[in-house]
Design an enzyme around this catalytic site. Sequence first.
Site, short mmCIF file in Angstrom:
data_model
loop_
_atom_site.label_atom_id
_atom_site.label_comp_id
_atom_site.label_asym_id
_atom_site.label_seq_id
_atom_site.Cartn_x
_atom_site.Cartn_y
_atom_site.Cartn_z
N HIS A 155 -0.85 -0.50 15.19
CA HIS A 155 -0.80 0.96 14.39
C HIS A 155 -2.21 1.48 13.96
O HIS A 155 -2.35 1.63 13.37
CB HIS A 155 -0.26 1.29 13.53
CG HIS A 155 -0.09 0.44 12.20
ND1 HIS A 155 -0.52 0.15 11.14
CD2 HIS A 155 -0.72 -1.32 12.18
CE1 HIS A 155 -0.79 -0.15 10.38
NE2 HIS A 155 -0.75 -1.34 11.03
N ASP A 158 2.54 -5.67 14.45
CA ASP A 158 2.94 -5.16 13.36
C ASP A 158 4.08 -4.25 13.68
O ASP A 158 5.48 -4.11 13.61
CB ASP A 158 2.01 -3.93 12.78
CG ASP A 158 1.22 -4.45 11.89
OD1 ASP A 158 1.84 -5.98 11.07
OD2 ASP A 158 0.33 -3.99 11.33
N HIS A 188 5.81 -9.58 10.61
CA HIS A 188 6.75 -9.35 9.94
C HIS A 188 8.07 -9.39 9.97
O HIS A 188 8.57 -8.86 11.18
CB HIS A 188 6.12 -7.87 9.27
CG HIS A 188 5.18 -7.90 8.48
ND1 HIS A 188 4.47 -8.45 7.83
CD2 HIS A 188 4.18 -6.71 9.29
CE1 HIS A 188 3.15 -7.65 7.93
NE2 HIS A 188 2.83 -6.73 8.43
N TYR A 215 10.45 0.44 7.69
CA TYR A 215 9.09 0.35 8.72
C TYR A 215 8.62 1.28 9.08
O TYR A 215 7.44 1.16 9.25
CB TYR A 215 9.52 -1.63 9.37
CG TYR A 215 7.88 -1.70 9.59
CD1 TYR A 215 7.51 -3.02 8.67
CD2 TYR A 215 7.50 -1.78 10.65
CE1 TYR A 215 6.52 -3.41 8.79
CE2 TYR A 215 6.22 -1.97 11.51
CZ TYR A 215 5.24 -3.02 10.23
OH TYR A 215 4.15 -3.71 10.45
N ASP A 255 -3.36 -8.06 5.75
CA ASP A 255 -2.24 -9.56 5.42
C ASP A 255 -2.11 -10.04 7.40
O ASP A 255 -1.79 -11.27 6.95
CB ASP A 255 -1.00 -8.34 5.68
CG ASP A 255 -0.97 -6.87 6.91
OD1 ASP A 255 -1.80 -6.48 6.97
OD2 ASP A 255 0.31 -6.18 6.43
N GLU A 314 -5.97 -6.10 10.31
CA GLU A 314 -5.46 -5.87 8.62
C GLU A 314 -5.11 -6.84 8.00
O GLU A 314 -4.93 -8.12 8.86
CB GLU A 314 -4.00 -4.98 8.74
CG GLU A 314 -3.87 -3.90 6.72
CD GLU A 314 -2.80 -2.89 7.63
OE1 GLU A 314 -2.37 -2.06 8.74
OE2 GLU A 314 -2.49 -2.36 6.57
N HIS A 319 0.61 -0.78 -0.25
CA HIS A 319 -0.09 -0.19 0.12
C HIS A 319 0.67 1.33 -0.66
O HIS A 319 0.63 1.83 1.09
CB HIS A 319 -1.28 0.03 1.33
CG HIS A 319 -0.67 -0.19 2.66
ND1 HIS A 319 0.42 0.41 2.98
CD2 HIS A 319 -1.17 -1.49 3.69
CE1 HIS A 319 0.41 -0.10 4.24
NE2 HIS A 319 -0.41 -1.12 4.41
N HIS A 356 -4.52 -8.56 14.86
CA HIS A 356 -4.64 -7.47 14.39
C HIS A 356 -5.59 -7.52 13.12
O HIS A 356 -5.21 -8.64 12.36
CB HIS A 356 -3.26 -7.19 13.97
CG HIS A 356 -3.40 -5.90 13.03
ND1 HIS A 356 -4.31 -4.66 12.82
CD2 HIS A 356 -2.43 -4.95 11.76
CE1 HIS A 356 -3.69 -3.53 12.01
NE2 HIS A 356 -2.97 -4.40 11.37
FE1 FEO Z 1 -0.93 -3.34 10.19
FE2 FEO Z 1 1.15 -5.50 9.17
O1 FEO Z 1 -0.92 -5.10 8.86
#
Ligand code: FEO
Length: 403
Positions: A149, A168, A229, A196, A87, A85, A29, A83
């Site tokens: 976040h 994250d 990640h 990051y 991903d 999101e 993104h 989380h």
């Molecule tokens: Fe906020 Fe890795 O997603």
Amino acid sequence: MQDREFTAVPITPHVWWVGAIDWNIRDFHGYATSRGTTYNAYLIVDEKIVLVDTVKRPFFHEMIERIRSVVDPEKIDLIVSNHAEMDHSGSLPEAIDLIRPERVYASAMGVNALRDHFRWDTPVTAVKDQEKLELGALTLQFFETRMLHWPDSMFSWIEQERLLFSQDAFGMHLASVERFADELPAAVLEEESAKYYANILLPYAPLIPKLIERCQKLQLNAELIAPDHGPVFRRDLGPVLERYLRWSAQAPTDKVVIVYDTMWESTHRLARALEDRLRRLGHPVRLLSLHEAHRSDVITELLDAGALLVGSPTLNNQMFPTLADFLTYAAGLKRQHLVGAAFGSYGWSGESVKKVEDALVAMGVKVVGSVKCRYRPDAAALEACGALAEKLAAALRQNPGKE
Ligand code: FEO
């Protein structure tokens, strides 16, 4: 050992990494992920078997195969979504369909986010901040980390293993076969962590020291940090926390970032003149043309800078589109304590410099001046660049945010 396409990696005697490696992603993104990424999911094997987070939807098969190398996925009792999101929860519906867990857990905000994204009626149980879940030998505890976040974000913590699942936070976009940070080059970790932080966490920087302080008060003395990640951190976690505290302070340095684009080299020449004078004044300078540099790399350079100079030619009464892109992106990331200036060339109307200046002011940059020149920079324009560089250097010396 059975041959498989994908296998789990042990993190502790009870915890396995069962995520996915995305070697090929180059755009996350708007963030250039030049080294790819991983989507980390973790399996806790105790009397209760727990899946912590899932993976981006196209990687569901990879996650399930890794789980299958440890246990039959249908034996999983509980799923925790730290989380919402996509991903990390993109394959949650498929995981629920296959696993049929007793319960799925998320924060209260996570329950809402998952409902509003999937438009489902799947029951998800909201956990309270600091709520504990007994798994057998292990206890899993949840900590809300709102706006780090996303509003739904939370940490999960295994006290007996001193292991923090940090979603994250403390992550990085880095595809690798190595699962632990100490197996990777320190320079790569520093670079990707900074990128990051700058591109994901910077807008929430003021919350980070408070969160670290809260974790210390609650005696979450982690020996392992397992983010969503990149690699897992173990052993000496001091540098990981120190980096986050340093970046959160956003203390300006002497470094100057010059970002610009050019149509027929005139704005480029102004940029070079500014760079030359600032270098002679003793400043480290990064000169980045948006024709080559990606917006997310410019933001990373700004993380340890003190000044931002932005140059744009005028195109059809506007700033150049790449600069509009960069300034929109930078405004959202809210780097604090910068001084700056605008510059640019034009043919007849020349609106770009004022528009850039206004954008910098709106971002909270303390603008010290500008240089605007018609067509090629002449001696007067180059002299104006020298004067602007001197002014910027003086402002940097007086910047109240400076260490
Ligand atoms: Fe906020 Fe890795 O997603």
